[in-house]
Design a protein around this motif. Structure first.
Motif, PDB file in Angstrom:
ATOM      1  N   ALA A   1       0.840  -1.324   0.088  1.00 26.18           N
ATOM      2  CA  ALA A   1       0.023   0.016   0.134  1.00 26.18           C
ATOM      3  C   ALA A   1       0.713   1.330  -0.091  1.00 26.18           C
ATOM      4  N   HIS A   2       0.210   2.247  -0.660  1.00 29.82           N
ATOM      5  CA  HIS A   2       1.100   3.457  -0.437  1.00 29.82           C
ATOM      6  C   HIS A   2       0.289   4.218   0.773  1.00 29.82           C
ATOM      7  N   ILE A   3       1.069   4.720   1.634  1.00 29.27           N
ATOM      8  CA  ILE A   3       0.449   5.403   2.949  1.00 29.27           C
ATOM      9  C   ILE A   3       0.901   6.697   2.906  1.00 29.27           C
ATOM     10  N   ILE A   4      -0.269   7.459   3.112  1.00 29.56           N
ATOM     11  CA  ILE A   4      -0.151   8.955   3.046  1.00 29.56           C
ATOM     12  C   ILE A   4      -0.894   9.419   4.417  1.00 29.56           C
ATOM     13  N   GLY A   5       0.014  10.218   4.934  1.00 30.73           N
ATOM     14  CA  GLY A   5      -0.347  10.994   6.222  1.00 30.73           C
ATOM     15  C   GLY A   5      -0.704  12.474   5.779  1.00 30.73           C
ATOM     16  N   ILE A   6      -1.892  12.698   6.529  1.00 28.23           N
ATOM     17  CA  ILE A   6      -2.476  14.167   6.284  1.00 28.23           C
ATOM     18  C   ILE A   6      -2.627  14.691   7.642  1.00 28.23           C
ATOM     19  N   THR A   7      -1.988  15.809   7.768  1.00 28.58           N
ATOM     20  CA  THR A   7      -1.875  16.529   9.077  1.00 28.58           C
ATOM     21  C   THR A   7      -2.048  18.129   8.790  1.00 28.58           C
ATOM     22  N   GLY A   8      -2.252  18.771   9.952  1.00 28.73           N
ATOM     23  CA  GLY A   8      -2.201  20.113   9.875  1.00 28.73           C
ATOM     24  C   GLY A   8      -2.807  20.804  10.939  1.00 28.73           C
ATOM     25  N   PRO A   9      -3.391  21.905  11.062  1.00 30.31           N
ATOM     26  CA  PRO A   9      -4.114  22.636  12.392  1.00 30.31           C
ATOM     27  C   PRO A   9      -5.510  22.386  12.283  1.00 30.31           C
ATOM     28  N   PRO A  10      -6.241  22.074  13.351  1.00 31.99           N
ATOM     29  CA  PRO A  10      -7.618  21.892  13.265  1.00 31.99           C
ATOM     30  C   PRO A  10      -8.605  22.845  12.526  1.00 31.99           C
ATOM     31  N   GLY A  11      -9.338  22.187  11.682  1.00 33.51           N
ATOM     32  CA  GLY A  11     -10.353  23.073  11.065  1.00 33.51           C
ATOM     33  C   GLY A  11      -9.833  23.558   9.486  1.00 33.51           C
TER      34      GLY A  11
END
Ligand SMILES: Nc1nc2c(ncn2[C@@H]2O[C@H](COP(=O)(O)OP(=O)(O)O)[C@@H](O)[C@H]2O)c(=O)[nH]1
Ligand SMILES: [Mg+2]
Length: 315
Positions: A43-53
């Motif tokens: 699988a290609h694993i992608i992390g998605i992050t950043g400030p709430p909202g």
């Protein structure tokens, strides 16, 4: 054995059950992970992050839809180690409202800190392994980018997408402090709002100052996730990044590094457990008190405990 086999036969209910066992650190889960190990790594694993909202959940929802239209199967793990009150809608709610909820090729799981005995990053890594073994083509991990726990979660990913938005003068500082270094792709979402181009320029300026050594130059993309705009370009960028990782040899290099970390983590846990099994609580407390009172040093104390399982360091 039965559960692992069911996973390989793509039994969704077995997958859900096994994930719960993983979260509870059960013996059965380890047994299944042992069998499934040789079926992971696809699988290609992608992390998605950043400030709430900022629009992480909306982006995840849109990415998943785009992946489905490309005939790719999707696993989604939403991790919120902080609190359920971080501003944005819970991913589960967002997806439940969308047509993805009835698509059997999209598997969604939310994780909190509760129940994750070995830490949320560790539990997330194991859940991702299960989704990988199940045969998901792409796995999206959403987490709020604020603390070390979240950075650890994102380290599981091959490709990390940092999502921000125009305005909110302060949150660029938050990004700078915590997670700027780990971004492979930067997104300014809510590009329908004023200040988008300025935010893009700020990010590009920050990236100029940073990582010069890598041949991957993190792109800064604009999206209006609410309307699905820019999602195709975002997915294309993620796929280019994965291809770059493969072609440069970094994918396998990082895989070896990760395996080494995992190996030592398992060894450490096993040694700790072996000691704890041999030494009663009272004795452990006494020893800790003696260290605190400077009656014994921690190296000597550790060696005394290791002697109980035959692992003491001989002089
Ligand atoms: N104006 C605008 N609002 C958006 C956009 N994308 C998401 N939103 C809204 O921003 C809010 C937070 O989004 P959400 O995906 O829950 O953010 P998260 O906390 O980062 O997961 C929701 O009300 C979304 O509908 C966009 O492109 N433009
Ligand atoms: Mg969210």
């Amino acid at each position: 054995m039965k559960l692992a086999e069911s996973i390989l036969k793509k039994d969704r209910r077995a997958l859900a059950r096994l994930i719960t066992l993983v979260e509870n650190d059960s013996k059965e889960a380890i047994e299944a992970l042992r069998i499934l190990h040789s079926h992971t790594g696809n699988a290609h694993i992608i992390g998605i992050t950043g400030p709430p909202g900022g629009g992480k959940s909306t982006v995840v929802d849109r990415l998943a839809k785009e992946l489905r239209s490309r005939n790719k199967t999707v696993g989604i793990v939403a991790v919120d180690p902080t609190s359920p009150f971080t501003g944005g809608a819970l991913l589960g709610d967002r997806i439940r409202m969308s047509e993805l909820s009835t698509d059997k090729d999209v598997f969604i799981r939310s994780m909190g800190t509760r129940g994750a005995l070995g830490g949320v990053a560790r539990a997330t890594a194991d859940v991702v392994k299960l989704l990988d073994a199940f045969g998901k083509d792409m796995i999206l991990i959403e987490t709020v980018g604020t603390g070390q726990a979240e950075v650890d979660v994102v380290k599981i990913a091959h490709t990390t997408i940092i999502i921000t938005m125009p305005g909110l003068g302060d949150d660029i500082q938050t990004i700078k402090a915590g997670i700027m270094e780990i971004g492979d792709i930067f997104v300014v979402n809510k590009a329908d709002r004023e200040g988008t181009d300025r935010r893009v320029m700020e990010l590009e300026a920050m990236l100029e100052l940073g990582q010069m050594s890598s041949s991957w130059k993190p792109p800064v993309l604009k999206t209006i996730a609410r309307d699905g705009e820019g999602i195709i370009e975002l997915l294309d960028a993620a796929e280019s990044h994965y291809k770059w990782l493969k072609d440069s040899g970094l994918l396998s290099e990082r895989g070896v590094e990760r395996s080494r970390d995992e190996l030592f983590q398992i060894i450490g846990e096993k040694i700790e457990k072996a000691v704890v099994d041999k030494v009663d609580r009272q004795e452990m407390d006494d020893l800790s008190r003696r260290i605190a009172n400077r009656e014994i040093d921690p190296y000597t104390a550790a060696n005394e405990l290791l002697a109980r399982i035959g692992l003491e360091e001989k002089k």
